[in-house]
Design an enzyme around this catalytic site. Structure first.
Site, PDB file in Angstrom:
ATOM      1  CG  HIS A  72     -13.674   0.228   7.321  1.00 43.21           C
ATOM      2  ND1 HIS A  72     -14.467   0.958   6.898  1.00 43.21           N
ATOM      3  CD2 HIS A  72     -12.885   1.381   7.800  1.00 43.21           C
ATOM      4  CE1 HIS A  72     -14.580   2.345   6.541  1.00 43.21           C
ATOM      5  NE2 HIS A  72     -13.491   2.673   7.252  1.00 43.21           N
ATOM      6  CE1 TYR A 201     -14.657  -1.277  -1.886  1.00 45.63           C
ATOM      7  CE2 TYR A 201     -13.967  -1.010  -4.033  1.00 45.63           C
ATOM      8  CZ  TYR A 201     -13.912  -1.065  -2.961  1.00 45.63           C
ATOM      9  OH  TYR A 201     -12.394  -1.261  -2.145  1.00 45.63           O
ATOM     10  N   PRO A 293      -6.701  -0.618  -8.914  1.00 46.48           N
ATOM     11  CG  PRO A 293      -7.068   1.481  -8.348  1.00 46.48           C
ATOM     12  CD  PRO A 293      -6.657   0.632  -9.570  1.00 46.48           C
ATOM     13  CE  LYS A 297      -6.778  -8.229  -2.145  1.00 42.22           C
ATOM     14  NZ  LYS A 297      -7.076  -7.416  -0.740  1.00 42.22           N
ATOM     15  CE1 TYR A 385     -12.108  -4.183  -0.949  1.00 42.41           C
ATOM     16  CE2 TYR A 385     -11.733  -4.397   1.382  1.00 42.41           C
ATOM     17  CZ  TYR A 385     -11.876  -3.553   0.215  1.00 42.41           C
ATOM     18  OH  TYR A 385     -11.774  -2.415   0.097  1.00 42.41           O
TER      19      TYR A 385
HETATM   20  P1  RFL Z   1       5.973   2.930  -5.145  1.00 42.60           P
HETATM   21  O1  RFL Z   1       4.994   3.521  -3.905  1.00 42.60           O
HETATM   22  O2  RFL Z   1       5.605   3.173  -6.488  1.00 42.60           O
HETATM   23  O3  RFL Z   1       7.375   3.399  -4.602  1.00 42.60           O
HETATM   24  C1  RFL Z   1       8.488   3.263  -5.487  1.00 42.60           C
HETATM   25  C2  RFL Z   1       9.569   4.242  -5.151  1.00 42.60           C
HETATM   26  O4  RFL Z   1      10.702   4.104  -5.723  1.00 42.60           O
HETATM   27  C3  RFL Z   1      11.175   5.334  -6.369  1.00 42.60           C
HETATM   28  N1  RFL Z   1      11.907   5.174  -7.562  1.00 42.60           N
HETATM   29  C4  RFL Z   1      13.297   5.200  -7.697  1.00 42.60           C
HETATM   30  N2  RFL Z   1      14.339   5.410  -6.648  1.00 42.60           N
HETATM   31  C5  RFL Z   1      15.645   5.107  -7.134  1.00 42.60           C
HETATM   32  N3  RFL Z   1      15.676   5.200  -8.508  1.00 42.60           N
HETATM   33  C6  RFL Z   1      15.006   5.100  -9.319  1.00 42.60           C
HETATM   34  N4  RFL Z   1      15.435   4.794 -10.755  1.00 42.60           N
HETATM   35  C7  RFL Z   1      13.413   4.952  -8.968  1.00 42.60           C
HETATM   36  N5  RFL Z   1      12.431   4.862  -9.784  1.00 42.60           N
HETATM   37  C8  RFL Z   1      11.281   4.834  -8.892  1.00 42.60           C
HETATM   38  C9  RFL Z   1       9.905   6.377  -6.597  1.00 42.60           C
HETATM   39  O5  RFL Z   1      10.071   7.547  -6.509  1.00 42.60           O
HETATM   40  C10 RFL Z   1       8.979   5.756  -5.443  1.00 42.60           C
HETATM   41  O6  RFL Z   1       9.326   6.501  -4.080  1.00 42.60           O
HETATM   42  O7  RFL Z   1       5.751   1.440  -4.964  1.00 42.60           O
HETATM   43  P2  RFL Z   1       5.911   0.174  -4.074  1.00 42.60           P
HETATM   44  O8  RFL Z   1       6.626   0.645  -2.688  1.00 42.60           O
HETATM   45  O9  RFL Z   1       6.028  -0.965  -4.435  1.00 42.60           O
HETATM   46  O10 RFL Z   1       4.359   0.429  -3.241  1.00 42.60           O
HETATM   47  C11 RFL Z   1       3.075   0.180  -4.049  1.00 42.60           C
HETATM   48  C12 RFL Z   1       2.120   0.858  -3.773  1.00 42.60           C
HETATM   49  O11 RFL Z   1       2.402   2.468  -4.121  1.00 42.60           O
HETATM   50  C13 RFL Z   1       0.990   0.679  -4.674  1.00 42.60           C
HETATM   51  O12 RFL Z   1       0.645  -0.765  -4.930  1.00 42.60           O
HETATM   52  C14 RFL Z   1      -0.286   1.259  -4.011  1.00 42.60           C
HETATM   53  O13 RFL Z   1      -0.484   2.722  -4.024  1.00 42.60           O
HETATM   54  C15 RFL Z   1      -1.533   0.819  -5.036  1.00 42.60           C
HETATM   55  N6  RFL Z   1      -3.005   1.083  -4.326  1.00 42.60           N
HETATM   56  C16 RFL Z   1      -3.756   0.636  -3.435  1.00 42.60           C
HETATM   57  N7  RFL Z   1      -3.063  -0.381  -2.678  1.00 42.60           N
HETATM   58  C17 RFL Z   1      -3.699  -0.985  -1.754  1.00 42.60           C
HETATM   59  O14 RFL Z   1      -3.239  -2.164  -1.313  1.00 42.60           O
HETATM   60  N8  RFL Z   1      -4.757  -0.485  -1.175  1.00 42.60           N
HETATM   61  C18 RFL Z   1      -5.383   0.590  -1.833  1.00 42.60           C
HETATM   62  O15 RFL Z   1      -6.392   0.942  -1.381  1.00 42.60           O
HETATM   63  C19 RFL Z   1      -4.903   1.035  -2.940  1.00 42.60           C
HETATM   64  N9  RFL Z   1      -5.333   2.196  -3.557  1.00 42.60           N
HETATM   65  C20 RFL Z   1      -3.527   2.224  -5.041  1.00 42.60           C
HETATM   66  C21 RFL Z   1      -4.868   2.883  -4.566  1.00 42.60           C
HETATM   67  C22 RFL Z   1      -2.970   3.000  -6.124  1.00 42.60           C
HETATM   68  C23 RFL Z   1      -3.605   4.043  -6.649  1.00 42.60           C
HETATM   69  N10 RFL Z   1      -2.905   4.601  -7.747  1.00 42.60           N
HETATM   70  C24 RFL Z   1      -2.636   6.077  -7.852  1.00 42.60           C
HETATM   71  C25 RFL Z   1      -1.974   3.883  -8.756  1.00 42.60           C
HETATM   72  C26 RFL Z   1      -5.466   3.936  -5.257  1.00 42.60           C
HETATM   73  C27 RFL Z   1      -5.080   4.389  -6.407  1.00 42.60           C
HETATM   74  C28 RFL Z   1      -5.604   5.378  -6.981  1.00 42.60           C
HETATM   75  C1  PHB Z   2      -8.607   4.400  -0.991  1.00 41.45           C
HETATM   76  O1  PHB Z   2      -8.859   4.661   0.287  1.00 41.45           O
HETATM   77  O2  PHB Z   2      -7.759   5.348  -1.506  1.00 41.45           O
HETATM   78  C2  PHB Z   2      -9.150   3.023  -1.563  1.00 41.45           C
HETATM   79  C3  PHB Z   2      -9.786   2.194  -0.941  1.00 41.45           C
HETATM   80  C4  PHB Z   2     -10.140   1.089  -1.616  1.00 41.45           C
HETATM   81  C5  PHB Z   2     -10.012   1.029  -2.999  1.00 41.45           C
HETATM   82  C6  PHB Z   2      -9.304   1.860  -3.472  1.00 41.45           C
HETATM   83  C7  PHB Z   2      -8.571   2.752  -2.859  1.00 41.45           C
HETATM   84  O3  PHB Z   2     -10.160  -0.487  -3.391  1.00 41.45           O
END
Ligand code: RFL
Ligand code: PHB
Length: 392
Positions: A72, A201, A293, A297, A385
């Protein structure tokens, strides 16, 4: 069981760290509490900074990302029925972002690790980290109905926001900074091609909305909703109608509707755990910090943490130096606080304030107008960003 680096959590942070360590000749074991199916289906991030893409390439884990990821050139800001495109390559001297779902990154890394990587145990829940300040920390975990131990030289907690690793920091040795925003996101995945090529956005008096995608066949859409919102109050038609209202600009724009295949509500919060190291226990990714989110980041921060950690363990393995491990927490936290600030700015600028007044609303519009009117302000947003450089 015994290993050099015990990794708790098989999300993107834990899996990428394991891949990088394995390639550097440092042995490790990953303990993941959930099943393989569960971690591969958990709908979350989609927007990757260039540095994240580069890190996955350097780990030889980007074959599918390179063919299926969507590069993008910018984002669209929508407010007061106007559309404004921010051109990232122009504003940043050539940088772009890539849409590739977290579910796919996890699938790619799990497949690589199970084929030729270090051990990855599913349904292995870490219960506690013992002796983080001794020379030989131990992870106690439950697997196949039995309690077992993993003896380590170092332990890395990549176990997300509800993990066990951070609990091993004594209260006197750490501090958690936290902010809860007065709204949540209702996110859907819908089986319908995206309504346009851009991430949108949208600021609207009724609340924020975000248009994203999971190419080629899916749209990913989010709506600001009040905290405590239940999914039972949001049948699919109501979600589509509300998205329509918030995205509407002119007759040229239509939001494509399709079957909703996943739906969830996520509260918006910021959390930073300081420091990120206690003795021989280190934290990475969501285990150490959560950002709302709106700035996309979270996953990108998790990747930059583990890039630094992999360099630090590689240096230790090569010449016994703990220089990078000693600097790990301070180096990461500089970037974490900058990402927290950026995510907070985006969040406050774009969401409707539930208790805000007309003045607050005007301030939000003035901030948006500044970004669209000033190249300098737009370049500042674009630099954050697309990702600030690693602090090395
Ligand atoms: P995760 O992905 O939560 O993985 C942690 C893992 O640890 C396991 N676990 C355990 N395992 C063993 N023993 C235990 N006691 C444990 N407790 C937990 C869990 O089952 C899991 O598999 O953390 P990690 O690896 O640090 O990754 C971080 C990302 O998942 C998170 O920061 C992102 O998803 C945030 N996020 C976004 N980040 C971006 O950079 N770009 C995005 O576009 C973006 N969009 C988002 C997002 C997060 C969202 N939500 C749902 C919070 C959009 C949304 C809606
Ligand atoms: C996504 O594609 O899930 C997404 C993209 C941008 C954001 C958050 C989530 O700021």
């Amino acid at each position: 069981m015994r290993t050099t680096v015990g990794i708790i959590g098989g999300g993107p942070a834990g899996l990428l760290l394991a891949r990088l360590l394995h390639r550097a000749g440092v042995d490790c074991v990953v303990l993941e509490s959930r099943t393989r199916q569960y971690v591969q289906r958990r709908q979350r991030a989609g927007m990757l900074e260039q540095g994240t893409v580069d890190a996955l390439r350097a780990a030889d884990a980007a074959a599918r990302l390179d063919t299926e990821g969507l590069v993008h050139d910018g984002i669209e800001l929508r407010f007061e029925r106007e559309r404004h495109h921010l051109d990232f390559p122009v504003l940043t001297g050539g940088r772009t972002v890539t849409i590739y779902a977290q579910t796919e990154i996890v699938k790619d890394l799990v497949a690589l690790q199970l084929t030729d990587g270090p051990p990855l145990l599913f349904e292995a829940e870490a219960l506690a980290v013992e002796g983080p300040q001794s020379g030989a920390p131990v992870v106690r975990f439950r697997h196949e109905g039995r309690e077992r131990t993993l003896a380590c030289e170092w332990v890395v907690g990549c176990d997300g926001s509800h993990g066990a690793a951070a609990d091993a920091f004594p209260a006197a040795a750490c501090r958690t900074y936290r902010h809860d925003y007065p709204y949540s996101w209702l996110g859907i995945l819908a089986e319908v091609p995206p309504s346009c090529d851009e991430l949108i956005y949208a600021h609207h008096a009724r609340g924020f909305a975000l248009h994203s995608m999971r190419p080629p066949r899916f749209s990913r859409l989010y709506l600001q909703v009040p905290n405590g919102t239940g999914l039972e109050d949001w049948p699919d038609d109501r979600i589509w109608d509300e998205l329509d209202t918030r995205f509407t600009v002119d007759a040229d724009w239509t939001l494509r509707r399709g079957p909703v295949t996943a739906k969830s509500v996520t509260p918006m919060r910021s959390l930073v755990h300081e420091p990120m190291r206690h003795g021989r226990l280190l934290l990475a990714g969501d285990a150490a910090h959560i950002v709302p989110p709106t700035g996309a980041k979270g996953l990108n921060l998790a990747v930059s943490d583990v890039r630094l950690l992999a360099m630090a363990f590689t240096e230790l393995h090569a010449d016994g130096s703990t220089r990078l491990l000693d600097g790990y927490s301070d180096l990461c936290l500089q970037r974490v606080w900058q990402a927290t600030r950026f995510s907070d700015d985006m969040t406050r600028m774009l969401h409707a304030q539930p208790d805000g007044d007309a003045f607050d609303h005007r301030m939000q519009l003035a901030r948006l107008r500044r970004i669209t009117a000033s190249r300098h302000a737009a370049a500042e947003l674009a630099a954050n960003y697309t990702g600030l450089p690693l602090p090395l």
